[in-house]
Design a protein around this motif. Structure first.
Motif, PDB file in Angstrom:
ATOM      1  N   LEU A 180       0.968  -1.128   0.009  1.00 40.49           N
ATOM      2  CA  LEU A 180      -0.107   0.119   0.021  1.00 40.49           C
ATOM      3  C   LEU A 180       0.796   1.262  -0.264  1.00 40.49           C
ATOM      4  O   LEU A 180       0.620   2.218  -0.640  1.00 40.49           O
ATOM      5  CB  LEU A 180      -0.941  -0.013   1.175  1.00 40.49           C
ATOM      6  N   ARG A 181       1.770   1.271   0.743  1.00 42.98           N
ATOM      7  CA  ARG A 181       2.913   2.307   0.702  1.00 42.98           C
ATOM      8  C   ARG A 181       3.522   2.609  -0.581  1.00 42.98           C
ATOM      9  O   ARG A 181       3.562   3.767  -1.023  1.00 42.98           O
ATOM     10  CB  ARG A 181       4.066   2.029   1.473  1.00 42.98           C
ATOM     11  N   ARG A 182       3.821   1.437  -1.290  1.00 46.10           N
ATOM     12  CA  ARG A 182       4.318   1.672  -2.646  1.00 46.10           C
ATOM     13  C   ARG A 182       3.225   2.312  -3.823  1.00 46.10           C
ATOM     14  O   ARG A 182       3.604   3.073  -4.533  1.00 46.10           O
ATOM     15  CB  ARG A 182       5.045   0.377  -3.335  1.00 46.10           C
ATOM     16  N   GLU A 183       1.959   1.802  -3.510  1.00 43.22           N
ATOM     17  CA  GLU A 183       0.976   2.227  -4.404  1.00 43.22           C
ATOM     18  C   GLU A 183       0.988   3.796  -3.926  1.00 43.22           C
ATOM     19  O   GLU A 183       0.392   4.477  -4.842  1.00 43.22           O
ATOM     20  CB  GLU A 183      -0.500   1.548  -4.089  1.00 43.22           C
TER      21      GLU A 183
ATOM     22  N   LEU B  12      -5.802  13.129   5.194  1.00 43.38           N
ATOM     23  CA  LEU B  12      -6.503  12.689   4.205  1.00 43.38           C
ATOM     24  C   LEU B  12      -5.967  12.626   2.811  1.00 43.38           C
ATOM     25  O   LEU B  12      -6.208  11.793   1.925  1.00 43.38           O
ATOM     26  CB  LEU B  12      -7.748  13.997   4.171  1.00 43.38           C
ATOM     27  N   LEU B  13      -5.167  13.876   2.493  1.00 43.82           N
ATOM     28  CA  LEU B  13      -4.411  13.672   1.423  1.00 43.82           C
ATOM     29  C   LEU B  13      -2.947  13.289   1.527  1.00 43.82           C
ATOM     30  O   LEU B  13      -2.453  13.421   2.630  1.00 43.82           O
ATOM     31  CB  LEU B  13      -4.183  15.150   0.665  1.00 43.82           C
TER      32      LEU B  13
ATOM     33  N   GLU C  17      -9.786  15.948  -5.177  1.00 42.87           N
ATOM     34  CA  GLU C  17      -8.384  15.484  -4.446  1.00 42.87           C
ATOM     35  C   GLU C  17      -8.647  14.464  -3.271  1.00 42.87           C
ATOM     36  O   GLU C  17      -7.935  13.496  -3.231  1.00 42.87           O
ATOM     37  CB  GLU C  17      -7.697  16.629  -3.962  1.00 42.87           C
ATOM     38  N   ILE C  18      -9.750  14.821  -2.414  1.00 41.60           N
ATOM     39  CA  ILE C  18     -10.047  14.087  -1.209  1.00 41.60           C
ATOM     40  C   ILE C  18     -10.478  12.621  -1.930  1.00 41.60           C
ATOM     41  O   ILE C  18     -10.132  11.515  -1.418  1.00 41.60           O
ATOM     42  CB  ILE C  18     -10.989  14.611  -0.555  1.00 41.60           C
ATOM     43  N   ALA C  19     -11.193  12.971  -3.044  1.00 42.41           N
ATOM     44  CA  ALA C  19     -11.960  11.676  -3.579  1.00 42.41           C
ATOM     45  C   ALA C  19     -10.834  10.567  -4.164  1.00 42.41           C
ATOM     46  O   ALA C  19     -10.942   9.361  -4.004  1.00 42.41           O
ATOM     47  CB  ALA C  19     -12.905  11.930  -4.804  1.00 42.41           C
TER      48      ALA C  19
ATOM     49  N   THR D 122      -9.358   8.919  -0.857  1.00 42.84           N
ATOM     50  CA  THR D 122      -9.910   8.167   0.166  1.00 42.84           C
ATOM     51  C   THR D 122      -9.947   6.976   0.256  1.00 42.84           C
ATOM     52  O   THR D 122      -9.718   6.164   1.057  1.00 42.84           O
ATOM     53  CB  THR D 122     -11.520   8.534  -0.281  1.00 42.84           C
ATOM     54  N   PRO D 123      -9.525   6.208  -0.968  1.00 44.40           N
ATOM     55  CA  PRO D 123      -9.429   4.648  -1.044  1.00 44.40           C
ATOM     56  C   PRO D 123      -8.220   4.238  -0.146  1.00 44.40           C
ATOM     57  O   PRO D 123      -8.205   3.376   0.392  1.00 44.40           O
ATOM     58  CB  PRO D 123      -9.346   4.260  -2.634  1.00 44.40           C
ATOM     59  N   PHE D 124      -7.092   5.116  -0.206  1.00 47.30           N
ATOM     60  CA  PHE D 124      -5.640   4.993   0.390  1.00 47.30           C
ATOM     61  C   PHE D 124      -5.989   4.987   1.838  1.00 47.30           C
ATOM     62  O   PHE D 124      -5.667   4.029   2.538  1.00 47.30           O
ATOM     63  CB  PHE D 124      -4.760   5.772   0.008  1.00 47.30           C
ATOM     64  N   LEU D 125      -6.848   6.176   2.172  1.00 49.62           N
ATOM     65  CA  LEU D 125      -7.225   6.221   3.809  1.00 49.62           C
ATOM     66  C   LEU D 125      -7.829   5.105   4.519  1.00 49.62           C
ATOM     67  O   LEU D 125      -7.838   4.635   5.439  1.00 49.62           O
ATOM     68  CB  LEU D 125      -7.713   7.570   3.857  1.00 49.62           C
TER      69      LEU D 125
END
Length: 208
Positions: free
Chosen positions: A33-36, A108-109, A123-125, A128-131
């Motif tokens: 996830l960090r790499r993504e 968030l970002l 930008e938030i959208a 959001t999947p990462f968060l």
């Protein structure tokens, strides 16, 4: 030869269904996830960043602290809440006997908005999947939203910050408890609110 249940059903002309393994579509590998996040180019913010700011701390923490977006200091260092605001956040955590090693801190970002503009909905959208995946991995007992924008996004509301601070809320379908307090940068501008922030942290301590 021994026939399986599926062999019997097929012999009788009955279609059999199997659930697909969808785990690959929702990886919970922290380093992956960090790499993504580091490779993300989904919105224009990637053009101006020095690096992404994934988060820091314990990936299995009981408390997860969420701000709105990395600033210039965070962009240079790759760590959330550094500089004067970060020092104040450290002091706030210390007030309830916690440190950065005990919690997980993120935004968030994951990229620094130019000129520190408030995060845009688009930008938030994108982030959001990462968060959401970070929260799903950490599985915290409590989320602490610092600042109005983080609180509004996590709680899907536009209520004033002072109103949100007054009670425990819940995040999404997982119903993780959420408390709200001031952003450290706001406390630096308005030191009189530090006493209210301390009261918020006392509630966090009680919930934990």
């Amino acid at each position: 030869m021994t026939l399986s249940r599926h062999d019997y059903l097929r012999a009788m002309g009955i279609d059999t269904w199997q659930l697909k393994n969808t785990s690959a579509a929702i990886p919970d590998d922290w380093d992956g996830l960090r790499r993504e996040v580091a490779a993300c180019t989904a919105c224009p913010l990637h053009h101006g960043r020095s690096q992404t700011v994934f988060g820091t701390g314990n990936p299995h923490a009981r408390l997860m602290v969420i701000g709105e977006a990395p600033g210039a200091h965070e962009d240079r260092q790759g760590e959330p809440f550094v500089g004067a605001a970060g020092q104040l956040l450290d002091a706030m955590l210390a007030a309830i006997q916690l440190s950065r090693r005990d919690v997980f801190i993120t935004h968030l970002l994951k990229c620094h908005p130019p000129e520190n503009h408030a995060p845009l909905p688009a930008e938030i959208a994108q982030c959001t999947p990462f968060l959401a995946r970070q929260i799903a991995h950490v599985k915290p007992d409590l989320l602490l939203a610092v600042g109005r924008i983080a609180a509004h996004h996590l709680l899907n509301t536009q209520m004033p910050l002072d109103t949100l601070r007054e009670k425990t809320h819940h995040y999404g379908e997982t119903r993780i408890p959420v408390r709200v307090t001031y952003h450290p940068a706001e406390l630096l501008r308005n030191p009189a609110d530090k006493v209210h922030a301390f009261m918020d942290l006392q509630q966090v301590w009680r919930l934990l």
